[in-house]
Scaffold this motif. Structure first.
Motif, PDB file in Angstrom:
ATOM      1  N   GLY A   1       0.836  -1.188   0.000  1.00  0.00           N
ATOM      2  CA  GLY A   1       0.000   0.000   0.000  1.00  0.00           C
ATOM      3  C   GLY A   1       0.867   1.233   0.000  1.00  0.00           C
ATOM      4  N   SER A   2       0.263   2.384   0.285  1.00  0.00           N
ATOM      5  CA  SER A   2       1.055   3.612   0.354  1.00  0.00           C
ATOM      6  C   SER A   2       1.968   3.526   1.572  1.00  0.00           C
ATOM      7  N   ALA A   3       3.022   4.345   1.562  1.00  0.00           N
ATOM      8  CA  ALA A   3       3.940   4.368   2.712  1.00  0.00           C
ATOM      9  C   ALA A   3       3.157   4.651   3.991  1.00  0.00           C
ATOM     10  N   GLU A   4       2.156   5.543   3.885  1.00  0.00           N
ATOM     11  CA  GLU A   4       1.380   5.927   5.058  1.00  0.00           C
ATOM     12  C   GLU A   4       0.552   4.757   5.591  1.00  0.00           C
ATOM     13  N   GLN A   5      -0.081   4.003   4.668  1.00  0.00           N
ATOM     14  CA  GLN A   5      -0.916   2.881   5.100  1.00  0.00           C
ATOM     15  C   GLN A   5      -0.072   1.746   5.687  1.00  0.00           C
ATOM     16  N   VAL A   6       1.110   1.530   5.115  1.00  0.00           N
ATOM     17  CA  VAL A   6       2.006   0.503   5.668  1.00  0.00           C
ATOM     18  C   VAL A   6       2.442   0.913   7.076  1.00  0.00           C
ATOM     19  N   GLU A   7       2.703   2.210   7.249  1.00  0.00           N
ATOM     20  CA  GLU A   7       3.074   2.719   8.581  1.00  0.00           C
ATOM     21  C   GLU A   7       1.940   2.478   9.573  1.00  0.00           C
ATOM     22  N   LYS A   8       0.700   2.738   9.127  1.00  0.00           N
ATOM     23  CA  LYS A   8      -0.462   2.534  10.002  1.00  0.00           C
ATOM     24  C   LYS A   8      -0.577   1.070  10.398  1.00  0.00           C
ATOM     25  N   ALA A   9      -0.424   0.184   9.411  1.00  0.00           N
ATOM     26  CA  ALA A   9      -0.528  -1.249   9.697  1.00  0.00           C
ATOM     27  C   ALA A   9       0.552  -1.666  10.692  1.00  0.00           C
ATOM     28  N   ALA A  10       1.773  -1.208  10.448  1.00  0.00           N
ATOM     29  CA  ALA A  10       2.878  -1.572  11.341  1.00  0.00           C
ATOM     30  C   ALA A  10       2.590  -1.068  12.758  1.00  0.00           C
ATOM     31  N   ALA A  11       2.058   0.149  12.860  1.00  0.00           N
ATOM     32  CA  ALA A  11       1.764   0.707  14.186  1.00  0.00           C
ATOM     33  C   ALA A  11       0.705  -0.142  14.888  1.00  0.00           C
ATOM     34  N   ASP A  12      -0.324  -0.583  14.158  1.00  0.00           N
ATOM     35  CA  ASP A  12      -1.384  -1.393  14.760  1.00  0.00           C
ATOM     36  C   ASP A  12      -0.863  -2.752  15.242  1.00  0.00           C
ATOM     37  N   PHE A  13       0.113  -3.291  14.517  1.00  0.00           N
ATOM     38  CA  PHE A  13       0.699  -4.570  14.919  1.00  0.00           C
ATOM     39  C   PHE A  13       1.844  -4.377  15.925  1.00  0.00           C
ATOM     40  N   ARG A  14       2.196  -3.097  16.201  1.00  0.00           N
ATOM     41  CA  ARG A  14       3.358  -2.774  17.057  1.00  0.00           C
ATOM     42  C   ARG A  14       4.654  -3.285  16.420  1.00  0.00           C
ATOM     43  N   VAL A  15       4.702  -3.197  15.104  1.00  0.00           N
ATOM     44  CA  VAL A  15       5.880  -3.650  14.366  1.00  0.00           C
ATOM     45  C   VAL A  15       6.789  -2.463  14.092  1.00  0.00           C
ATOM     46  N   LYS A  16       8.092  -2.707  14.189  1.00  0.00           N
ATOM     47  CA  LYS A  16       9.063  -1.657  13.882  1.00  0.00           C
ATOM     48  C   LYS A  16       9.790  -2.005  12.597  1.00  0.00           C
ATOM     49  N   TYR A  17      10.098  -1.006  11.809  1.00  0.00           N
ATOM     50  CA  TYR A  17      10.929  -1.240  10.632  1.00  0.00           C
ATOM     51  C   TYR A  17      11.675   0.036  10.291  1.00  0.00           C
ATOM     52  N   ALA A  18      12.769  -0.122   9.588  1.00  0.00           N
ATOM     53  CA  ALA A  18      13.592   1.035   9.230  1.00  0.00           C
ATOM     54  C   ALA A  18      14.345   0.736   7.954  1.00  0.00           C
ATOM     55  N   ARG A  19      14.461   1.754   7.122  1.00  0.00           N
ATOM     56  CA  ARG A  19      15.233   1.612   5.896  1.00  0.00           C
ATOM     57  C   ARG A  19      16.710   1.834   6.234  1.00  0.00           C
ATOM     58  N   VAL A  20      17.564   0.895   5.805  1.00  0.00           N
ATOM     59  CA  VAL A  20      18.993   0.989   6.099  1.00  0.00           C
ATOM     60  C   VAL A  20      19.738   1.200   4.781  1.00  0.00           C
ATOM     61  N   PRO A  21      20.261   2.418   4.541  1.00  0.00           N
ATOM     62  CA  PRO A  21      20.961   2.669   3.280  1.00  0.00           C
ATOM     63  C   PRO A  21      22.273   1.886   3.225  1.00  0.00           C
ATOM     64  N   ARG A  22      22.637   1.484   2.034  1.00  0.00           N
ATOM     65  CA  ARG A  22      23.932   0.817   1.852  1.00  0.00           C
ATOM     66  C   ARG A  22      24.855   1.742   1.067  1.00  0.00           C
ATOM     67  N   ASP A  23      26.139   1.408   1.073  1.00  0.00           N
ATOM     68  CA  ASP A  23      27.158   2.261   0.451  1.00  0.00           C
ATOM     69  C   ASP A  23      26.869   2.521  -1.031  1.00  0.00           C
ATOM     70  N   ASP A  24      26.305   1.526  -1.718  1.00  0.00           N
ATOM     71  CA  ASP A  24      26.128   1.667  -3.163  1.00  0.00           C
ATOM     72  C   ASP A  24      24.851   2.416  -3.534  1.00  0.00           C
ATOM     73  N   GLY A  25      24.190   3.024  -2.551  1.00  0.00           N
ATOM     74  CA  GLY A  25      22.985   3.786  -2.848  1.00  0.00           C
ATOM     75  C   GLY A  25      21.730   2.940  -2.740  1.00  0.00           C
ATOM     76  N   ASP A  26      21.900   1.648  -2.709  1.00  0.00           N
ATOM     77  CA  ASP A  26      20.779   0.727  -2.521  1.00  0.00           C
ATOM     78  C   ASP A  26      20.413   0.738  -1.026  1.00  0.00           C
TER      79      ASP A  26
END
Lengths: 200, 157
Positions: free
Chosen positions: A135-160
């Motif tokens: 879904g949208s970033a916002e809806q995924v955030e809402k779902a994660a909050a409801d499940f009490r799930v944490k996530y984070a984007r971890v950048p890598r050296d190559d830009g990925d």
């Protein structure tokens, strides 16, 4: 005369229904604020709007009445997610048709890359009862909050980038109550009975 | 030493099951090098292997290279407070007398920048670099996305 009375009654009933729904809404909001900060909300109290890998909209109320097994991940993940999906496929095979009523959902934490098509390619490799949700970033955030799930984007050296995320599998009873979590690496001997307890 | 050569030759001659080859460098034995099929070439592939140190000094796996991917790295899946992360592993210890497995949910090679999608049944070379033993090139066999590891029960090991 009859008709007018029916109309008035109808309006009255609609008004009462609206008032009731507003009341329920207010009660839910209050309940959400009170809700345990560590445990997932009951499914019926969740509030998100996602799309499955077939492009169909999915909302929490669609799941009420069925046991639920949900987990978060992303399909660019080489190790944890395929391992979890493998485990889940094996559990489902062991449960057989008993698990047909179970909602089994992978909710992506990487909606930028995990389109419904990307999820469809991915889940087609595992048990067909597993659905992918994005879904949208916002809806995924809402779902994660409801499940009490944490996530984070971890950048890598190559830009990925890669994603850190809660790896457990959440189980809910058919009435939406949270049942338990199956931890990553938990022994199958414990996982299958945990699932079975939500099926009855 | 002669018997080692002989047994190696016999192993090579045996109808090896997939991903059941054995490779050696110095005192290290490398087995069960495998990978999983990928969906397209955009998603990273994975590399798993087992390394046994039969020598008298500790060693460590410090890097991997392969023509199959432009950016292969060693990673470790770590679950802290229920959250899975995948930090880069600078070096994976291979202590004396122990077998260290790169396996699902633990240490693994992550192959980014795939030249092409990996298909079940493919085989590609991977060069492992050890701190003491140096380099050794092994064949990694591509199993299905649902594989949990190679089945080597018939490989005479």
């Amino acid at each position: 005369m009859q008709r007018r009375r029916a109309v008035i009654l109808g309006l009255g009933a609609t008004g009462a229904a609206v008032a009731f729904m507003l009341g329920v809404g207010a009660w839910r909001t209050r309940d959400r604020q009170r809700g345990n900060a560590l445990l997932p909300l009951p499914v019926g109290d969740m509030d998100w709007d996602l799309t499955d890998h077939r492009g169909q909209p999915v909302r929490p109320l669609d799941w009420v009445g069925r046991p639920v097994m949900a987990f978060f991940g992303f399909t660019w993940c080489p190790d944890v997610c395929p391992t979890t999906l493998n485990d889940i496929s094996l559990w489902l095979e062991e449960l057989g048709p008993d698990a047909d009523r179970l909602v089994v959902a992978l909710i992506t934490v990487d909606p930028d890359r995990d389109t419904p098509e990307a999820l469809a390619d991915y889940v087609s490799n595992f048990d067909p009862r597993i659905i992918g949700l994005t879904g949208s970033a916002e809806q995924v955030e809402k779902a994660a909050a409801d499940f009490r799930v944490k996530y984070a984007r971890v950048p890598r050296d190559d830009g990925d980038y890669t994603m850190d995320h809660t790896a457990g599998v959440f189980l809910f009873h058919p009435d939406g109550r949270f049942a338990s979590i199956i931890d990553f690496h938990e022994d199958r001997r414990f996982a299958v009975p945990k699932i079975r307890r939500t099926l009855s | 030493m002669k018997s080692l050569f002989l047994s190696t030759a016999l192993l090579l001659a045996a109808p090896a099951a997939f991903a059941c080859g054995t490779f050696t460098v110095g005192d290290l034995t490398i087995e069960h090098a495998w990978s999983k099929a990928t969906i397209g070439a955009d998603r990273p592939a994975v590399f798993y292997v087992e390394i046994t140190n039969g020598g008298s000094t500790d060693d460590a796996l410090i890097g991997i290279t392969t023509p199959a991917a432009t950016m292969p790295m060693l990673h470790e899946t770590v679950v802290t407070d229920g959250i899975a992360s995948m930090p880069h592993a600078m070096s994976i210890p291979v202590p004396v007398g122990e077998t260290v497995a790169l396996s699902p949910g633990a240490y693994h090679g992550m192959l980014m920048g795939l030249a092409t999608a990996l298909k079940e049944g493919d085989r590609f070379p991977v060069t492992l670099t050890f701190e003491n033993a140096g380099d050794v090139t092994v064949d990694a066999d591509v199993l299905s996305l649902r594989a949990e590891g190679p089945d080597c029960s018939d490989a005479g090991q």
